[in-house]
Design a protein around this motif. Structure first.
Motif, PDB file in Angstrom:
ATOM      1  N   ALA A   4       0.850  -1.192   0.000  1.00  0.00           N
ATOM      2  CA  ALA A   4       0.000   0.000   0.000  1.00  0.00           C
ATOM      3  C   ALA A   4       0.886   1.243   0.000  1.00  0.00           C
ATOM      4  CB  ALA A   4      -0.918   0.006   1.211  1.00  0.00           C
ATOM      5  N   VAL A   5       0.610   2.144  -0.930  1.00  0.00           N
ATOM      6  CA  VAL A   5       1.328   3.414  -1.040  1.00  0.00           C
ATOM      7  C   VAL A   5       0.285   4.515  -1.193  1.00  0.00           C
ATOM      8  CG1 VAL A   5       3.423   2.392  -2.017  1.00  0.00           C
ATOM      9  CG2 VAL A   5       1.616   3.155  -3.546  1.00  0.00           C
ATOM     10  N   HIS A   6       0.677   5.740  -0.935  1.00  0.00           N
ATOM     11  CA  HIS A   6      -0.280   6.840  -1.057  1.00  0.00           C
ATOM     12  C   HIS A   6      -0.500   7.226  -2.522  1.00  0.00           C
ATOM     13  CE1 HIS A   6      -2.547  10.428   0.004  1.00  0.00           C
ATOM     14  NE2 HIS A   6      -1.826  11.067  -0.908  1.00  0.00           N
ATOM     15  N   TYR A   7       0.586   7.556  -3.218  1.00  0.00           N
ATOM     16  CA  TYR A   7       0.482   8.014  -4.601  1.00  0.00           C
ATOM     17  C   TYR A   7       0.407   6.835  -5.567  1.00  0.00           C
ATOM     18  CZ  TYR A   7       1.650  12.651  -2.948  1.00  0.00           C
ATOM     19  OH  TYR A   7       1.625  13.844  -2.300  1.00  0.00           O
ATOM     20  N   PRO A   8      -0.405   6.928  -6.608  1.00  0.00           N
ATOM     21  CA  PRO A   8      -0.473   5.846  -7.593  1.00  0.00           C
ATOM     22  C   PRO A   8       0.852   5.706  -8.361  1.00  0.00           C
ATOM     23  CG  PRO A   8      -2.376   7.305  -7.794  1.00  0.00           C
ATOM     24  CD  PRO A   8      -1.394   7.982  -6.883  1.00  0.00           C
ATOM     25  N   SER A  56      -3.291   1.992  -3.843  1.00  0.00           N
ATOM     26  CA  SER A  56      -3.022   3.405  -3.617  1.00  0.00           C
ATOM     27  C   SER A  56      -4.349   4.148  -3.620  1.00  0.00           C
ATOM     28  CB  SER A  56      -2.074   3.965  -4.683  1.00  0.00           C
ATOM     29  OG  SER A  56      -2.673   3.920  -5.957  1.00  0.00           O
ATOM     30  N   HIS A  58      -4.945   8.671  -3.236  1.00  0.00           N
ATOM     31  CA  HIS A  58      -4.582  10.030  -3.636  1.00  0.00           C
ATOM     32  C   HIS A  58      -5.516  10.578  -4.714  1.00  0.00           C
ATOM     33  CE1 HIS A  58      -2.217  13.610  -3.923  1.00  0.00           C
ATOM     34  NE2 HIS A  58      -2.197  13.473  -5.232  1.00  0.00           N
ATOM     35  N   TYR A  77      -2.890  -3.377  -9.848  1.00  0.00           N
ATOM     36  CA  TYR A  77      -2.610  -2.097  -9.202  1.00  0.00           C
ATOM     37  C   TYR A  77      -3.953  -1.399  -9.090  1.00  0.00           C
ATOM     38  CZ  TYR A  77       2.517  -2.171  -9.614  1.00  0.00           C
ATOM     39  OH  TYR A  77       3.854  -2.462  -9.472  1.00  0.00           O
ATOM     40  N   ILE A  79      -6.264   1.852  -7.640  1.00  0.00           N
ATOM     41  CA  ILE A  79      -6.379   3.207  -7.120  1.00  0.00           C
ATOM     42  C   ILE A  79      -7.812   3.324  -6.618  1.00  0.00           C
ATOM     43  CG2 ILE A  79      -6.255   5.669  -7.624  1.00  0.00           C
ATOM     44  CD1 ILE A  79      -4.460   4.897 -10.061  1.00  0.00           C
TER      45      ILE A  79
END
Length: 174
Positions: A4-8, A56, A58, A77, A79
């Motif tokens: 898990a990350v904030h920005y795509p 992600s 954002h 992936y 978003i």
């Protein structure tokens, strides 16, 4: 492995050429910065590990992308940023406010400068929703990761997208 990350790291949005480039905007002083997608691929190669899925937010919309490695290994992936913060973003509005031409899925992701894929790799947008608020539900059972994106309004809950990742073959099925 769920990452898990904030920005795509990748996107099909028309503004991602700029928004995915860390040398633009508030980080414009970071002249040696590389796009997140590039850094993640570098980390996967160096560690010998690949995630089963990458999450992600954002961006205030929903996108499901499929990253396909040269050996056929597929990684969803996702978003999922349309959980309630207004407005839901349009996929086709550029940073300068101009409107691009909508595309039908599947189509290739937009790659910011410096985010070149290795030979045999691809990132394609498999589904998106830039019209409605919603949420993503993910379950793992029997070596299958299932994702379901639901749109919501005051009266209705609607399944808008669904996929299954077979964790043994690492193929994504809609």
């Amino acid at each position: 492995i769920l990452l898990a990350v904030h920005y795509p790291p990748y996107s099909g949005a028309g503004n991602f050429v700029q928004r995915g480039d860390p040398t633009f905007g508030p980080t414009s002083g970071a002249l040696n910065a590389c796009p997140l997608g590039y850094r993640l691929q570098q980390a996967f190669v160096e560690s010998g590990q690949r995630p089963d899925a990458v999450f992600s937010a954002h961006a205030h919309l929903y996108q499901r992308l499929t990253f396909c490695d040269a050996d056929g290994w597929e990684i969803p992936y996702l978003i999922a940023g349309s959980g309630g913060h207004s407005p839901v973003e349009s996929m086709w509005t550029a940073c300068d406010g101009s409107k691009g031409q909508p595309q039908s899925v599947p189509f290739d992701a937009i790659l910011p400068k410096g985010n070149n894929l290795a030979p045999g790799q691809s990132v394609r947008i498999a589904a998106y929703n830039d019209q409605s608020f919603g949420f993503l539900r993910v379950t793992i059972a029997a070596r299958k990761l299932t994702g379901e994106f639901f749109t919501v309004d005051a009266q209705t809950l609607t399944l808008s997208d669904a996929f299954v990742l077979n964790m043994d073959t690492h193929r994504v099925y809609a």
